[in-house]
Scaffold this active site. Sequence first.
Site, PDB file in Angstrom:
ATOM      1  N   GLY A 167       0.821  -1.223   0.000  1.00  0.00           N
ATOM      2  CA  GLY A 167       0.000   0.000   0.000  1.00  0.00           C
ATOM      3  C   GLY A 167       0.844   1.258   0.000  1.00  0.00           C
ATOM      4  O   GLY A 167       0.352   2.343  -0.295  1.00  0.00           O
ATOM      5  N   HIS A 196     -28.999  23.626  -4.689  1.00  0.00           N
ATOM      6  CA  HIS A 196     -29.006  24.538  -3.541  1.00  0.00           C
ATOM      7  C   HIS A 196     -29.380  23.768  -2.283  1.00  0.00           C
ATOM      8  O   HIS A 196     -30.295  22.944  -2.332  1.00  0.00           O
ATOM      9  CB  HIS A 196     -30.021  25.658  -3.774  1.00  0.00           C
ATOM     10  CG  HIS A 196     -30.205  26.513  -2.554  1.00  0.00           C
ATOM     11  ND1 HIS A 196     -29.286  27.480  -2.203  1.00  0.00           N
ATOM     12  CD2 HIS A 196     -31.152  26.505  -1.576  1.00  0.00           C
ATOM     13  CE1 HIS A 196     -29.684  28.048  -1.064  1.00  0.00           C
ATOM     14  NE2 HIS A 196     -30.815  27.479  -0.671  1.00  0.00           N
ATOM     15  N   THR A 216       3.125   4.608   0.786  1.00  0.00           N
ATOM     16  CA  THR A 216       3.021   5.805   1.627  1.00  0.00           C
ATOM     17  C   THR A 216       1.572   6.175   1.919  1.00  0.00           C
ATOM     18  O   THR A 216       1.199   6.408   3.077  1.00  0.00           O
ATOM     19  CB  THR A 216       3.698   6.994   0.910  1.00  0.00           C
ATOM     20  OG1 THR A 216       5.019   6.614   0.542  1.00  0.00           O
ATOM     21  CG2 THR A 216       3.751   8.221   1.800  1.00  0.00           C
TER      22      THR A 216
HETATM   23  C1  FAD Z   1       1.867  12.859   5.385  1.00  0.00           C
HETATM   24  C2  FAD Z   1       1.445  12.687   3.948  1.00  0.00           C
HETATM   25  C3  FAD Z   1       0.147  12.945   3.582  1.00  0.00           C
HETATM   26  C4  FAD Z   1      -0.251  12.776   2.264  1.00  0.00           C
HETATM   27  N1  FAD Z   1      -1.546  13.065   1.930  1.00  0.00           N
HETATM   28  C5  FAD Z   1      -1.939  12.933   0.650  1.00  0.00           C
HETATM   29  C6  FAD Z   1      -3.283  13.200   0.279  1.00  0.00           C
HETATM   30  O1  FAD Z   1      -4.115  13.564   1.104  1.00  0.00           O
HETATM   31  N2  FAD Z   1      -3.640  13.040  -1.024  1.00  0.00           N
HETATM   32  C7  FAD Z   1      -2.744  12.625  -1.976  1.00  0.00           C
HETATM   33  O2  FAD Z   1      -3.116  12.495  -3.145  1.00  0.00           O
HETATM   34  N3  FAD Z   1      -1.465  12.365  -1.647  1.00  0.00           N
HETATM   35  C8  FAD Z   1      -1.041  12.507  -0.365  1.00  0.00           C
HETATM   36  N4  FAD Z   1       0.247  12.213  -0.029  1.00  0.00           N
HETATM   37  C9  FAD Z   1       1.171  11.755  -1.095  1.00  0.00           C
HETATM   38  C10 FAD Z   1       0.941  10.289  -1.417  1.00  0.00           C
HETATM   39  O3  FAD Z   1       1.035   9.510  -0.255  1.00  0.00           O
HETATM   40  C11 FAD Z   1       1.959   9.833  -2.439  1.00  0.00           C
HETATM   41  O4  FAD Z   1       1.941  10.721  -3.527  1.00  0.00           O
HETATM   42  C12 FAD Z   1       1.654   8.440  -2.949  1.00  0.00           C
HETATM   43  O5  FAD Z   1       1.660   7.506  -1.907  1.00  0.00           O
HETATM   44  C13 FAD Z   1       2.718   8.053  -3.989  1.00  0.00           C
HETATM   45  O6  FAD Z   1       2.488   6.751  -4.386  1.00  0.00           O
HETATM   46  P1  FAD Z   1       3.595   5.929  -5.128  1.00  0.00           P
HETATM   47  O7  FAD Z   1       2.882   4.784  -5.731  1.00  0.00           O
HETATM   48  O8  FAD Z   1       4.397   6.772  -6.023  1.00  0.00           O
HETATM   49  O9  FAD Z   1       4.639   5.436  -3.996  1.00  0.00           O
HETATM   50  P2  FAD Z   1       4.468   4.918  -2.516  1.00  0.00           P
HETATM   51  O10 FAD Z   1       3.070   4.948  -2.071  1.00  0.00           O
HETATM   52  O11 FAD Z   1       5.460   5.655  -1.697  1.00  0.00           O
HETATM   53  O12 FAD Z   1       4.896   3.380  -2.608  1.00  0.00           O
HETATM   54  C14 FAD Z   1       6.189   2.976  -2.952  1.00  0.00           C
HETATM   55  C15 FAD Z   1       6.397   1.544  -2.468  1.00  0.00           C
HETATM   56  O13 FAD Z   1       7.633   1.066  -2.997  1.00  0.00           O
HETATM   57  C16 FAD Z   1       8.292   0.287  -2.004  1.00  0.00           C
HETATM   58  N5  FAD Z   1       9.724   0.281  -2.347  1.00  0.00           N
HETATM   59  C17 FAD Z   1      10.562   1.332  -2.390  1.00  0.00           C
HETATM   60  N6  FAD Z   1      11.791   0.946  -2.809  1.00  0.00           N
HETATM   61  C18 FAD Z   1      11.717  -0.389  -3.012  1.00  0.00           C
HETATM   62  C19 FAD Z   1      12.664  -1.354  -3.453  1.00  0.00           C
HETATM   63  N7  FAD Z   1      13.908  -1.023  -3.790  1.00  0.00           N
HETATM   64  N8  FAD Z   1      12.265  -2.642  -3.525  1.00  0.00           N
HETATM   65  C20 FAD Z   1      10.990  -2.999  -3.217  1.00  0.00           C
HETATM   66  N9  FAD Z   1      10.052  -2.130  -2.807  1.00  0.00           N
HETATM   67  C21 FAD Z   1      10.417  -0.821  -2.724  1.00  0.00           C
HETATM   68  C22 FAD Z   1       7.964   1.020  -0.712  1.00  0.00           C
HETATM   69  O14 FAD Z   1       8.130   0.183   0.403  1.00  0.00           O
HETATM   70  C23 FAD Z   1       6.518   1.410  -0.957  1.00  0.00           C
HETATM   71  O15 FAD Z   1       5.629   0.423  -0.495  1.00  0.00           O
HETATM   72  C24 FAD Z   1       0.677  12.348   1.287  1.00  0.00           C
HETATM   73  C25 FAD Z   1       1.994  12.063   1.650  1.00  0.00           C
HETATM   74  C26 FAD Z   1       2.380  12.240   2.966  1.00  0.00           C
HETATM   75  C27 FAD Z   1       3.803  11.934   3.331  1.00  0.00           C
END
Ligand code: FAD
Length: 462
Positions: free
Chosen positions: A38, A440, A40
Amino acid sequence: MKNFDAIIIGAGQAGPSLAGKLTGAGLTVAFVERKLFGGTCVNTGCMPTKTLVASAYAAHLARRAADYGIVLDGAIKIDMKKVKARADTVSTNARTGVEKYLREMEGCAVIEGHARFEGPNQVRVGDELLTAPRIFINVGGRAIVPDLPGVGEISYLTNTSMLALDHLPEHLVVVGGSYVGLEFAQMYRRFGAQVTVVEKGPRLVAREDEDISEAIREILVREGITVRTNAECISFAPHERGVAVGVSCAEGEPASIGSHVLLAVGRRPNTGDLGLEKAGVVTDARGYITVDDSLATNVPGIWALGDCNGRGAFTHTAYNDFEIIAANLLAGAQRRLSDRIPAYALYIDPPLGRVGMTEREARASGRPLLIGSRPMSRVGRAVEKDETQGFMKIIVDAETRKILGAAILGVSGDEAIHGILDIMNANVPYDVLERAVPIHPTVSELIPTMLNGLRPIEEKEK
Ligand SMILES: Cc1cc2nc3c(=O)[nH]c(=O)nc-3n(C[C@H](O)[C@H](O)[C@H](O)COP(=O)(O)OP(=O)(O)OC[C@H]3O[C@@H](n4cnc5c(N)ncnc54)[C@H](O)[C@@H]3O)c2cc1C
């Protein structure tokens, strides 16, 4: 060596859905995740923080109960363990759902561990060497720990460790006055902590227009949050009450003494330890993987999705990356990254919903502009709810009559902005929205009224 049709690295917001589409098309997939399914959003981002924002809103409303004629006897109390447990439950349910989805997917082999490239079509996870002609990188990012004086001598929190707190900090100092920092700042103030926001720039959320920054500052200060902008001398030192955060060399109190410090100064991609050099994949100076308009890297057969490509920083942009790739690879579509209209929200209360250009960007484009705005105090729904802080504004190209951008800082702003986003996606003149008949009473119903009052941007200053 194990051979697959595709390898996906990272179970964030794009990878799992892509695995579903690829296996559905009959391809075999190796899915690698090193930590929490899942990513971040589910574990340390959107879902737990928005759950906490909801708890903080409940506390805020409870304190304001008398304004609505509701009598609560005695002071309201916050059960931080319960608050945390609620957020944990929401995250855990989503995380286990993603993991189950992948593990039960026919044609998908889930491999837990850290993935590193060994070559352009080879990835190593521990002892296993995986090969595939298509590799999709969805590794996301993490909080930056800034190299500021004294940072190594104190214990600090990031968005990840904040979520492990099950007690109320006496005084939370939030370093960084942008999206992540402000959401935590307001929720902890509402839970009852003293909160100071320290921002090195002259205003909060510098990406937004000045009027938005100023209105957000007023909203936070009204709730008792101390905001220290122009903090050009940020430093840290251990203190008997926690941490002394050096703020300013020139004006105001030189330091804020916090029991806890949250570092919220930005994010960096998880690309430093991926072996990208062995595959020949190029990144920019900040480590973001360089992609073209179809999300392909410079190496044929390797794509990058989500936060790690630097082309979006949100769950919906990561998910849209998946949609573009799946449509292009599996359905022969010609979808492009550049077709995406930027949109996002800042989940303080009231929230900020944003789409397209800021007023500053629109002015810089040199186009003839029309602007409309309306304070939330003149939005019936906001008045009825007694939540009248903020305003909405919209900017239109005077020649094409197309909407260039908008902001709704106000109650339901995160939802109401979608009416504008949809019209922009439909690529039709603003008149279509102006003539629509909205429901409304809603916040959205004032968008046509605002459009009806458009005026040349030069008249705004008068
Ligand atoms: C506090 C906070 C609040 C947020 N609130 C919002 C919001 O309200 N709305 C919104 O749209 N966005 C929000 N975001 C941003 C959002 O969480 C991210 O933009 C989103 O999760 C990005 O998704 P992603 O698929 O790029 O990567 P991620 O969700 O970061 O997933 C990457 C995955 O890759 C895995 N991984 C990394 N390197 C490796 C490796 N070498 N080998 C195997 N696995 C690896 C990690 O463990 C992770 O599970 C928020 C972020 C933060 C920090």
